[in-house]
Design an enzyme around this catalytic site. Structure first.
Site, PDB file in Angstrom:
ATOM      1  CG  HIS B  76      39.938  53.996  47.331  1.00 45.96           C
ATOM      2  ND1 HIS B  76      39.619  53.438  48.546  1.00 45.96           N
ATOM      3  CD2 HIS B  76      38.847  53.818  46.550  1.00 45.96           C
ATOM      4  CE1 HIS B  76      38.386  52.955  48.492  1.00 45.96           C
ATOM      5  NE2 HIS B  76      37.889  53.159  47.294  1.00 45.96           N
ATOM      6  CG  ASP B 105      50.005  22.610  54.083  1.00 47.92           C
ATOM      7  OD1 ASP B 105      49.461  23.530  53.444  1.00 47.92           O
ATOM      8  OD2 ASP B 105      50.862  22.815  54.952  1.00 47.92           O
ATOM      9  CD1 TRP B 140      40.539  51.574  39.030  1.00 48.41           C
ATOM     10  CD2 TRP B 140      41.446  49.556  38.862  1.00 48.41           C
ATOM     11  NE1 TRP B 140      39.608  50.747  38.472  1.00 48.41           N
ATOM     12  CE2 TRP B 140      40.131  49.495  38.360  1.00 48.41           C
ATOM     13  CE3 TRP B 140      42.209  48.390  38.855  1.00 48.41           C
ATOM     14  CZ2 TRP B 140      39.566  48.327  37.865  1.00 48.41           C
ATOM     15  CZ3 TRP B 140      41.638  47.219  38.350  1.00 48.41           C
ATOM     16  CH2 TRP B 140      40.341  47.200  37.870  1.00 48.41           C
ATOM     17  CB  SER B 170      51.647  37.021  45.185  1.00 49.46           C
ATOM     18  OG  SER B 170      50.519  36.791  45.932  1.00 49.46           O
ATOM     19  CB  SER B 171      47.518  36.767  41.727  1.00 49.60           C
ATOM     20  OG  SER B 171      47.365  37.887  42.533  1.00 49.60           O
ATOM     21  CG  HIS B 254      34.504  42.064  32.664  1.00 52.81           C
ATOM     22  ND1 HIS B 254      33.968  43.271  32.982  1.00 52.81           N
ATOM     23  CD2 HIS B 254      33.615  41.142  33.068  1.00 52.81           C
ATOM     24  CE1 HIS B 254      32.785  43.092  33.545  1.00 52.81           C
ATOM     25  NE2 HIS B 254      32.542  41.817  33.601  1.00 52.81           N
ATOM     26  CD  GLU B 256      41.101  41.346  39.674  1.00 57.03           C
ATOM     27  OE1 GLU B 256      41.842  40.429  39.258  1.00 57.03           O
ATOM     28  OE2 GLU B 256      41.031  41.686  40.866  1.00 57.03           O
ATOM     29  CE1 TYR B 258      31.115  38.220  36.279  1.00 55.74           C
ATOM     30  CE2 TYR B 258      32.727  38.660  34.572  1.00 55.74           C
ATOM     31  CZ  TYR B 258      31.457  38.803  35.079  1.00 55.74           C
ATOM     32  OH  TYR B 258      30.530  39.537  34.408  1.00 55.74           O
ATOM     33  CB  SER B 269      27.227  28.581  47.667  1.00 53.89           C
ATOM     34  OG  SER B 269      27.065  29.531  46.668  1.00 53.89           O
ATOM     35  CG  HIS B 303      31.044  45.432  29.266  1.00 59.56           C
ATOM     36  ND1 HIS B 303      30.488  44.280  29.735  1.00 59.56           N
ATOM     37  CD2 HIS B 303      31.938  45.795  30.201  1.00 59.56           C
ATOM     38  CE1 HIS B 303      31.015  43.967  30.900  1.00 59.56           C
ATOM     39  NE2 HIS B 303      31.888  44.876  31.206  1.00 59.56           N
ATOM     40  CG  HIS B 304      35.194  47.682  30.985  1.00 51.09           C
ATOM     41  ND1 HIS B 304      35.015  48.089  32.289  1.00 51.09           N
ATOM     42  CD2 HIS B 304      35.022  46.345  30.994  1.00 51.09           C
ATOM     43  CE1 HIS B 304      34.755  47.046  33.046  1.00 51.09           C
ATOM     44  NE2 HIS B 304      34.750  45.967  32.297  1.00 51.09           N
ATOM     45  CB  THR B 329      24.950  36.592  37.864  1.00 45.96           C
ATOM     46  OG1 THR B 329      26.095  36.523  37.012  1.00 45.96           O
ATOM     47  CG2 THR B 329      25.337  37.186  39.184  1.00 45.96           C
ATOM     48  CE  LYS B 332      27.359  30.738  40.794  1.00 44.41           C
ATOM     49  NZ  LYS B 332      28.407  30.466  41.751  1.00 44.41           N
ATOM     50  NE  ARG B 451      35.497  55.823  37.462  1.00 47.72           N
ATOM     51  CZ  ARG B 451      35.924  54.624  37.088  1.00 47.72           C
ATOM     52  NH1 ARG B 451      35.541  54.109  35.952  1.00 47.72           N
ATOM     53  NH2 ARG B 451      36.749  53.948  37.848  1.00 47.72           N
TER      54      ARG B 451
END
Lengths: 158, 610
Positions: B76, B105, B140, B170-171, B254, B256, B258, B269, B303-304, B329, B332, B451
């Site tokens: 998941h 293109d 994950w 791909s990314s 991290h 990631e 963002y 926006s 911080h993780h 943030t 915004k 968890r």
């Protein structure tokens, strides 16, 4: 660049909040003696049980009201699985893991550390109130993860 | 008051049929394929989530076995991040960015097709693990050393690390493509500070992709060496360090976060100004805030890891950085509120989702600031409080933003509106469902529920929160079905949409819906930030974009090499699972062949200037 009055107030307010937060953190760690888990040293994980102090997991009294608890995490349980200490004592936990990474979370406190194979982690906490706390493995450690818990009992002090 | 279209459809029409889709290099078609694929993975990973929630409905439940439960929560998370949220954002990058900047293109059309096919085949490879009874089951985050072969025998984690390695390619290629496109292919007058915010955030995200994704690729390759060839990067028994994995993982993980949220920020926006009939409040500040998030995002990963014991200096640094990143943030959020302030607001479904994002994402942002403080973090680390937090951010932020984008750009892509009535049902079931699912998790977490536990004993006070969450998950699942139904129905027989259905300001709305396969018959010149909101400039732009092409537009050749190369890259990686060196070496031959053939294929028709 002109900054509107109200916008300036917002900027100052958020800066002040940030400084206040950081100040509170600084105060708690310096004046209130709050400790985060710290790395104490290294250990050969395959030989943990022959390396002192981990050859004798359990509660050891080291002084008046001072205790040292040697904790081992393994799949899937803690050694010792039940920790008893008198209220009002200052307890240092010295911990590691024998196989994979486990967690050591004493519920209802801010005590939470990873038990990492190869690393000795130290935590200090003062237990003032008598009561019972569940010790939970917070780090996913495989199929028996949900079964991994222990108990910490703070007994009425003498 | 648009200019009449005198385009002869016959001379410029694009082919249809299966073969044309397999060989297409058209960014708009690739966008549609990206979206359809990520939608299917969304439904699969969503179904897993609902089964997880059913298992947790009662204490000591045996609806799923611990084994299947572990596979489901792992897949998941992995699927939702790598096969749903990221590629769905890329679907919008693909469709919207070239149209917004006035390009025909992307910079590398065949590379773009390759990105898509690698994503599809890598995703299928990862998901196929279920059919081999070897679905990944180590979360994950795949924390070492639990993922080493002595603790995770079987092919499960091989599927995981190889699948993610494939998708990562791909990314990275997507990031390269969009950076080049945005830097090099803007229409005359489209200065950087005139670009729509969605394009801006695509640019920032692309930089994060090319810098962050290689870190996880390296970590996965290390893990692959550990698992398949007996190396010891993460094995403490042989001098490796399991904490090293955590650093690599979160140094990617991290940024990631963002990568996931910035496209959603970009989309709303663009959407909020359109439906408030006002230019974006503080445009440069929103751009700078986005860039700043991209930079500071690199300084918060530990911080993780407050429970690891990194030492007081490292801990304090990451506490401060984490609090600081909340500022851009927050800026915004206030800019979006400022945009709506005093505007004439129309609550279409796209706008509802955007406003919904503001409300729900902010809750996730606030619990994020709570985590920033290490003493609080220690009480919440790896409890359901964290699960609540990141679902508020990813579902309430990323997914709400992407669905806003879906309702907003669907008429442009398909030429038909998404049904607004179904859209409102989709919005309200999403809003109620996601809050009912994730808000109680805060309490379950504060009551100490960790968890990744497959069940919990009775009498810990966790029942009620889990039951509420499960009910919410069913409602939220319903919202996904409503959306899917809406997309299918509206694609076939939705109400026809004009060129500019929302009265928006950016270039893509000056084209017919759906646009020609060559996008712009002639390339317009841009003079301001909102070219379509200036009467005179709009006439100028539409005079160019709605007219027949002055010269035959030269579009890149279709090619089947992207598909073949993607297939052989997937095969090469899959063969690594065997661990036999000559099989792996032989497996690289098709990839090398395809690269060679690709290099000698003309990208554009003979004699075309471009």
């Amino acid at each position: 660049m002109t900054v509107e009055r109200i916008e300036k107030a917002f900027l100052i307010l958020s800066a002040a909040m940030l400084i206040a937060f950081l100040g509170a953190l600084f105060y708690s760690s310096v004046a209130m003696g709050m400790h985060l888990p710290g790395r104490e040293g290294e250990i050969v994980p395959t030989d943990v049980r022959n390396t002192p102090p981990f050859d004798q997991p359990g509660v050891h009294e080291v002084g008046a009201g001072e205790y040292e608890v040697v904790v081992l995490g393994r799949a899937w349980g803690f050694e010792p699985s039940e920790i008893r200490i008198p209220a009002g004592s200052r307890v240092t936990f010295i911990s590691t893991a024998t196989d994979v990474i486990h967690g050591f979370h004493v519920e209802g406190t801010r005590m939470n550390a990873m038990l990492i194979p190869g690393q000795i982690t130290r935590l200090t906490y003062e237990f003032d109130e008598p009561g019972e706390h569940l010790i939970i493995c917070h780090e996913y450690c495989g199929i028996g993860h949900h079964l991994m818990y222990g108990r910490l009992i703070v007994e009425e002090g003498s | 008051m648009s200019v009449q279209i005198e385009n002869d459809p016959d001379t410029h029409a694009e082919e249809t049929g299966i073969w044309s889709w397999i060989t297409t290099v058209d960014h708009k078609r690739i966008a549609l394929m990206y979206f359809a694929t990520s939608l299917i993975f969304f439904l699969i990973a969503g179904a897993q989530a609902i089964l997880i929630r059913i298992q947790l409905f009662r204490p000591a439940n045996d609806f799923l076995s611990a084994e299947v439960y572990n596979e489901f929560f792992t897949m998941h998370g992995t699927s939702m991040i790598f096969l749903v949220a990221m590629p769905m954002a890329v679907a919008f990058f693909n469709f919207v960015v070239p149209l917004q900047i006035g390009a025909r293109d992307v910079a590398f059309p065949r590379l773009n097709a390759l990105s898509y096919w690698i994503y599809l085949l890598g995703g299928l490879y990862l998901t196929s693990s279920f059919f081999f009874g070897a679905a990944p089951d180590r979360a994950w985050t795949g924390y070492a050393n639990l993922t080493l072969p002595q603790f995770s025998p079987g092919l499960n984690m091989d599927f995981w690390l190889i699948g993610l390695s494939i998708v990562g390619i791909s990314s990275i290629m997507g990031g390269v493509n969009f950076i080049t496109t945005i830097i090099n292919m803007r229409a005359p007058g489209m200065k950087l500070m005139r670009m729509p915010l969605f394009t801006w955030m695509t640019l920032v995200t692309s930089f994060l992709l090319v810098t962050a994704v290689p870190i996880i690729s390296v970590a996965l390759i290390f893990l692959g060496f550990d698992r398949i060839f007996g190396a010891a990067f993460f094995d403490p028994a042989r001098g490796g360090d399991p904490v090293f994995w955590q650093h690599l993982f979160w140094l990617f993980g991290h940024p990631e976060v963002y990568i996931l949220i910035l496209p959603a920020f970009g989309a709303i926006s663009d959407i909020i100004p359109t439906f408030s009939k006002k230019p974006l409040f503080g445009y440069p500040i929103v751009v700078y805030a986005g860039i700043l998030i991209g930079f500071i995002g690199w300084g918060v990963w530990s911080h993780h890891m407050f429970t690891v014991g990194l030492g007081p200096f490292a801990d304090s640094f990451f506490i401060a950085a984490t609090m600081i990143i909340a500022i851009p943030t927050g800026v915004k959020i206030f800019n979006w509120l400022g945009t709506m302030w005093g505007g004439s607001i129309r609550f279409t479904t796209a706008m509802l989702f955007s406003v919904g994002l503001l409300a729900v994402f902010t809750i996730g942002g606030l619990s994020g600031i709570m985590h920033a403080s290490a003493p609080v973090n220690l009480q919440q680390h790896d409890t359901y409080f964290v699960v609540a937090h990141f679902h508020y951010v990813i579902v309430g932020g990323t997914m709400m933003g992407l669905w806003a984008a879906l309702y907003y750009w669907f008429p442009k892509a398909i030429g038909r509106y998404l049904d607004e009535t179904l859209g409102k049902w989709h919005f309200w079931t999403t809003l109620i469902g996601l809050n009912l699912t994730f808000f109680p998790m805060h309490f379950a977490g504060l009551y100490g529920m960790p968890r990744r536990i497959f069940t919990y004993p009775e009498g810990l006070g966790l029942e009620i929160w889990n039951q509420l969450s499960t009910v919410g998950a069913v409602i939220f699942g319903l919202s996904g079905l409503i959306m899917t139904w809406n997309v299918i129905q509206s694609y076939r027989k939705g109400e026809r949409a004009p060129a500019d259905p929302w009265g928006a300001s950016s270039l893509e709305w000056a084209l017919p819906s759906p646009p020609h396969h060559y996008n712009f018959p002639n390339i317009p010149t841009v003079r301001s930030r909102e070219p379509l909101w200036d009467e005179e400039e709009r006439r100028e732009v539409e005079g160019v974009t709605m007219a027949p092409p002055k010269a035959e537009p030269h579009m890149p050749n279709p090619s089947y090499w992207p598909f073949l190369l993607a297939a052989s890259i997937t095969l090469s990686w899959a063969l690594v699972m065997t661990g036999i060196w000559w099989v792996i070496a032989l497996g690289m031959i098709p990839t090398a062949t395809c690269v060679f053939m690709w290099a000698f294929e003309p990208a554009f028709p003979e004699g075309a200037e471009h």
